[in-house]
Design an enzyme around this catalytic site. Structure first.
Site, mmCIF file in Angstrom:
data_model
loop_
_atom_site.group_PDB
_atom_site.id
_atom_site.type_symbol
_atom_site.label_atom_id
_atom_site.label_comp_id
_atom_site.label_asym_id
_atom_site.label_seq_id
_atom_site.Cartn_x
_atom_site.Cartn_y
_atom_site.Cartn_z
ATOM 1 N N CYS A 155 0.549 -1.120 0.079
ATOM 2 C CA CYS A 155 0.489 0.025 -0.065
ATOM 3 C C CYS A 155 0.611 1.325 -0.517
ATOM 4 O O CYS A 155 0.206 2.634 -0.098
ATOM 5 C CB CYS A 155 -1.196 0.056 1.340
ATOM 6 S SG CYS A 155 -1.930 -1.639 0.984
ATOM 7 N N LYS A 190 0.442 3.972 -2.617
ATOM 8 C CA LYS A 190 -1.189 4.795 -3.226
ATOM 9 C C LYS A 190 -0.243 6.482 -2.691
ATOM 10 O O LYS A 190 0.295 7.247 -1.556
ATOM 11 C CB LYS A 190 -1.555 4.957 -1.140
ATOM 12 C CG LYS A 190 -3.286 4.163 -2.400
ATOM 13 C CD LYS A 190 -3.668 4.295 -0.805
ATOM 14 C CE LYS A 190 -5.258 4.578 -1.623
ATOM 15 N NZ LYS A 190 -6.829 2.766 -0.614
ATOM 16 N N LEU A 232 -14.799 6.700 2.340
ATOM 17 C CA LEU A 232 -15.087 5.418 3.310
ATOM 18 C C LEU A 232 -14.329 4.201 2.814
ATOM 19 O O LEU A 232 -14.064 3.914 1.177
ATOM 20 C CB LEU A 232 -16.193 5.400 4.060
ATOM 21 C CG LEU A 232 -16.282 4.525 5.051
ATOM 22 C CD1 LEU A 232 -15.596 5.447 6.086
ATOM 23 C CD2 LEU A 232 -17.589 4.835 5.915
ATOM 24 N N ASP A 243 -9.345 -2.199 -5.446
ATOM 25 C CA ASP A 243 -7.316 -2.170 -5.013
ATOM 26 C C ASP A 243 -6.676 -3.017 -5.915
ATOM 27 O O ASP A 243 -6.739 -4.095 -6.005
ATOM 28 C CB ASP A 243 -7.648 -2.857 -3.698
ATOM 29 C CG ASP A 243 -6.977 -1.344 -2.437
ATOM 30 O OD1 ASP A 243 -6.502 -0.590 -2.725
ATOM 31 O OD2 ASP A 243 -7.677 -1.622 -1.039
ATOM 32 N N ASP A 298 -12.694 -3.932 2.347
ATOM 33 C CA ASP A 298 -13.568 -2.537 2.459
ATOM 34 C C ASP A 298 -14.381 -2.915 2.124
ATOM 35 O O ASP A 298 -15.621 -2.606 2.933
ATOM 36 C CB ASP A 298 -13.091 -2.458 1.137
ATOM 37 C CG ASP A 298 -11.746 -1.814 1.264
ATOM 38 O OD1 ASP A 298 -11.308 -0.996 1.878
ATOM 39 O OD2 ASP A 298 -10.872 -1.879 -0.013
ATOM 40 N N GLN A 358 -8.699 -7.616 -16.489
ATOM 41 C CA GLN A 358 -7.656 -7.413 -17.187
ATOM 42 C C GLN A 358 -6.520 -7.784 -16.843
ATOM 43 O O GLN A 358 -5.847 -8.026 -15.765
ATOM 44 C CB GLN A 358 -7.548 -6.147 -17.050
ATOM 45 C CG GLN A 358 -6.907 -5.191 -17.888
ATOM 46 C CD GLN A 358 -7.093 -5.065 -19.533
ATOM 47 O OE1 GLN A 358 -7.455 -6.077 -19.789
ATOM 48 N NE2 GLN A 358 -7.245 -3.972 -19.633
ATOM 49 N N THR A 359 -5.541 -8.185 -18.073
ATOM 50 C CA THR A 359 -3.833 -9.053 -17.656
ATOM 51 C C THR A 359 -3.808 -7.924 -18.802
ATOM 52 O O THR A 359 -3.468 -8.066 -19.921
ATOM 53 C CB THR A 359 -4.138 -10.264 -18.074
ATOM 54 O OG1 THR A 359 -4.800 -10.558 -17.341
ATOM 55 C CG2 THR A 359 -3.128 -10.639 -17.157
ATOM 56 N N ASP A 389 -12.016 -0.463 7.716
ATOM 57 C CA ASP A 389 -10.523 -1.169 7.761
ATOM 58 C C ASP A 389 -9.333 -0.933 7.677
ATOM 59 O O ASP A 389 -9.494 0.195 7.910
ATOM 60 C CB ASP A 389 -10.791 -2.281 6.475
ATOM 61 C CG ASP A 389 -9.773 -1.839 5.715
ATOM 62 O OD1 ASP A 389 -10.853 -1.440 5.196
ATOM 63 O OD2 ASP A 389 -9.486 -2.182 4.796
#
Lengths: 416, 416
Positions: free
Chosen positions: B58, B61, B94, B114, B137, B193-194, B294
C-alpha cells in the site's frame, strides 16, 4: 420491496440531445488540442501523453494464449472461449461478466474492467476514450444504464519528477475527460484506486445491476443473419503513423505519407474512439439482435471469431467488407514491412471500436436507419452461414474482400 | 420475482471449518516458501517477488491530499472525507462505495477495488493477501457474501525477459493464491484485465449486491462506545526489515536486529495479512456495531480519524493501546532515524489490517469472546468520547499509550 424501475427505455429525444452535446464538446476539444497544450505548459508544447508509457492502448494486453497458460499453471479450471450458461450467465471470455445476484435470483450483475496506457496525446480526450472503452463491454450486452463506475489510475513516476504543477494539471485533465464520459453515460464515479506506476495507467470498472429480461441476446445467431458493424476500423495504423510524426520523423518520411492527412485521420480516430456505443446498445433488443460484441484488441476478425464460438447453433461468421477510417488504407499499404498493421487481415487491434451485431437482414436495415438519426453510420459487413466441420468460427473473405473508406465521421467535422 | 435469499446468516460451523482449512493451508505455504522456491526455479533461489516493483504494498498509494488536488483541477465536485447519505449511500472516501441499484430501490451495490505491488516474496501468499485486502473493504460494511471478483493483473516486463517458463510459473502461483482467497470467501473470479506493466501490478474488484437491511451501521458511533481492533499492527516495519535482509544486508546489520526473529516476525506478518476479516464482518450486526472500517495504508490513526469524521454525532475516537505483532516494537525502535516507521505515532501503513469497530462495551466483550472461538484475538484499544470544538476526529494518547505484543498469532504456529 418497491416496484421495479424500468430503465430499459431511455427517452430518445433526450438521448439525441445528450449525444449531440457530447460529440460537439468532443470535437471542440479534439480540434483545439494544440491550443490547449500551449496554454497549459508553455515550455512543453506540444505535450505527448503517449510519452508516459512503453505500450500504447490495448496493445498492452497479454495475449489470450499466455493467459491460458497462467491459468493452467494455477490449476484454474478455465479456458478461453466464451460460454453462455442456461441462466444467461457469462464467464470469462466474452465482453462483460454477467452473473446472478445471489440474494435476488432474477437480477444480473453486468460488469467489466479495462485498463491500459495512453493512446492519444491529449489527457482529456484520453479520459473520454477510457470511459467509452470500459463501458463498451457493457453496451455489448444491451446495458444502457450503468450503476457504478470506479476509476483506476496509475500516475506515471516520470510525471511526478516534472513537478507537482505539471502532474496535477495533466492528471486533472484526464479526470475531467473521464468525468465527461461518465456524465454522458449518466453514471457516477463512486470510487477507485490511485497509485504511482512507471507508466501512466488508465482504466475503470463499470457495473450495472439489471433484471435478466433487459439483457439482449448474446448467443442466438443463426444462418441467414447479417453482421452489422457500428464504427469504422483502422485505429492502429493511424495511431502508429501519428506517433511517428514526433517520435521518429525519419522513419515517418520513408513512408511517403501525407502529414496533413495523417493528422486529419488522427482527429477522426480520436473522435471514433471517444464516442460511446450507447446508442447502438439502446436498439439491440428493439431490432432483435441475436448476438453482439464490441471490437477492441483482437481486431474485427478476432472478436467475430470469439463471438461465433459462443453461439448455441452451428454457425460461421463470414466477413466480406471492411469499412475503414479515412487514410487508414493508405497508411497500412505503406507499411508493407509490418504487414500493414494487419488491417487487411482483420486482426489490427482496435481501441474502443464499434459493436458487431448478428441479426436478421430486415432488422439490420431498420437498425442502420435508426443509427443514422443519431449521426452514426452502420454497415452490413458480412453474414452468418451454417457452420462446417471446423466448428463455430469467423472467417474473412480472401478474394472479393471489399475495403472502403467510411466518410460519415468526416461529415461531422464539416459541420464546423 | 422470486423471494429474497437471505445470505446474512452463514452457518457458523461450516464457517469455522472453512477458516480452519484456509489458515492451515496458509501456514503450510508460509512455512515452506523457501522449499517451494528451490523446487520452482533452481537457479533462482531464493526468489523475491518484491524485486519486481519499485514500491511495496500500500506504500504506492497516492496521498489523499494529492488526489484532492487532481480532482479540484478537474472541476470535480468532491473532497476527501467520507459522507454517509440518508439513504445509506457512501461515496468516495470510506472503505467501499455503497450505492443504490437504480432498477431496485432497496438493493445496494457494495463495491471496492484495490491494486498494488508485491509486498511479500512468495507469489501464492501474495495472491492470498491481495484478495484478503480487496475484500476487507467490503467486510467493513458487514458484507459477508461477495457476488463477483475481478482480477487486475499487470505482468512485470522484467519477468517476461526472464523467459516464458519463469513468467508462467510465477504468475500461475499468484493466480493460484488469488483463487484460494476467493474460494475461502466463496466468490468466483468472473473476469478482469491482464496487461504488461513495468512493475508487477496486483489487485481486484469485489462487488456485492445486497438488501440495504443487511449492511451494518457505519456512522452511529457515540460517546461511551469502545473501539475494538481485530488484528495486531506493525506490518510496515517488519516487511521493511525483512526486505533489507537481502536487498541491503549492510544496512540491516547496522541495526543490530536478530535475523531469526525478523524472519519469524515476517511469517506472522504474512499470516496476518492473508487472513480475512470475514469472521469479524459476520458478527458486526449481531453485536450491534455502530461504525466500522478496515485498517490499511493510512495506519490505525489515519483510518480511525477517517471513520470518526464520517460519524453523525459529535465524537472523538481516543486510541489508548496498540497491539503489535511480535518483534515489531524492537524493529521500530531500532529505526529511530526513520521515526520508527511511525508505528508509535499510529500512522505506519498497514496492508490488509483488521477491522476497527465502535460498539458498546458489553457487546465488545461478547464480540471478543466470539472471535476467540474462531482463533482470532480482538482487543479493545480505545474509546469514543464526546467531540470537542475541533470537530470529529481521532487522537492517539501521547502519555500512557500502551504498546504490547499480541501473541495470538504465534500460538497458531505452535500447533505445528
Amino acid at each position: 420491496m418497491a416496484d421495479w424501475v424500468d430503465l430499459s427505455i431511455i427517452d430518445l429525444e433526450s438521448l439525441k440531445q445528450r449525444e449531440l452535446e457530447y460529440r460537439t464538446e468532443l470535437k471542440q476539444r479534439i480540434l483545439n488540442v494544440e491550443q490547449v497544450a500551449a496554454e497549459r505548459i508553455p515550455d512543453k508544447v506540444p505535450f505527448f501523453f503517449t510519452d508516459y508509457t512503453g505500450k500504447k492502448g490495448c496493445g498492452c494486453k497479454i495475449p489470450r494464449d499466455t493467459l491460458n497458460e497462467f491459468l493452467k499453471t494455477a490449476n484454474y479450471n478455465w479456458k478461453a472461449g466464451a460460454k453462455v450458461s442456461n441462466d444467461g450467465s457469462v464467464g470469462i471470455g466474452l465482453d462483460s461478466a454477467i452473473l446472478p445476484v445471489r440474494s435476488v435470483p432474477n437480477l444480473r450483475i453486468v460488469q467489466s474492467t479495462d485498463f491500459f496506457y495512453p493512446i492519444v496525446d491529449d489527457p482529456e480526450v484520453m479520459g473520454m476514450v477510457t470511459v467509452s472503452n470500459v463501458l463498451s463491454d457493457l453496451y455489448a450486452t444491451g446495458t444502457t444504464q450503468t450503476d457504478s463506475m470506479l476509476m483506476l489510475l496509475g500516475v506515471a513516476s516520470k510525471l511526478t519528477t516534472e513537478g507537482d504543477d505539471v502532474r496535477t494539471r495533466i492528471v486533472g485533465e484526464f479526470i475531467s475527460g473521464f468525468k465527461k464520459g461518465c456524465d454522458f453515460a449518466n453514471v457516477g464515479v463512486h470510487g477507485g484506486q490511485t497509485v504511482e506506476c512507471p507508466w501512466m495507467l488508465l482504466g475503470g470498472v463499470g457495473t450495472a445491476v439489471i433484471p435478466v429480461e433487459s439483457l439482449s441476446k448474446l448467443n442466438e445467431a443463426r444462418a441467414n443473419d447479417v453482421l452489422l458493424l457500428t464504427k469504422p476500423l483502422g485505429i492502429r495504423p493511424i495511431v502508429n503513423a501519428h506517433q511517428w510524426l514526433h517520435s521518429d520523423p525519419e522513419r515517418f518520411k520513408e513512408h511517403n505519407l501525407d502529414e496533413a492527412q495523417v493528422r486529419r485521420a488522427f482527429l477522426y480516430a480520436c473522435y471514433n474512439m471517444a464516442r460511446h456505443n450507447l446508442i447502438a446498445a439502446r436498439f439491440l433488443k428493439e431490432f432483435n439482435a441475436h448476438a453482439s460484441t464490441d471490437v477492441t484488441g483482437f481486431g474485427i476478425l478476432g472478436h467475430a471469431d470469439n463471438l461465433a464460438k459462443a453461439q448455441k447453433g452451428e454457425v460461421t461468421f463470414v466477413i466480406e467488407k471492411l469499412p475503414v477510417l479515412p487514410y487508414a488504407q493508405e497508411i497500412s499499404k505503406s507499411f508493407e514491412d509490418r504487414n500493414g498493421f494487419k488491417l487487411f487481415d482483420g486482426t489490427a487491434a482496435e481501441t474502443s471500436g464499434g459493436l458487431l451485431i448478428a441479426l436478421e437482414k430486415e432488422d439490420a436495415a431498420k437498425f442502420i436507419q435508426k443509427l443514422k438519426e443519431f449521426g452514426i453510420v452502420g454497415h452490413i459487413i458480412g453474414q452468418v452461414v451454417k457452420g462446417d466441420s471446423n466448428g463455430n468460427r469467423a472467417i474473412l473473405l480472401k478474394e472479393n474482400l471489399q475495403i472502403f473508406e467510411e466518410t460519415g465521421v468526416t461529415d461531422h467535422f464539416e459541420e464546423f
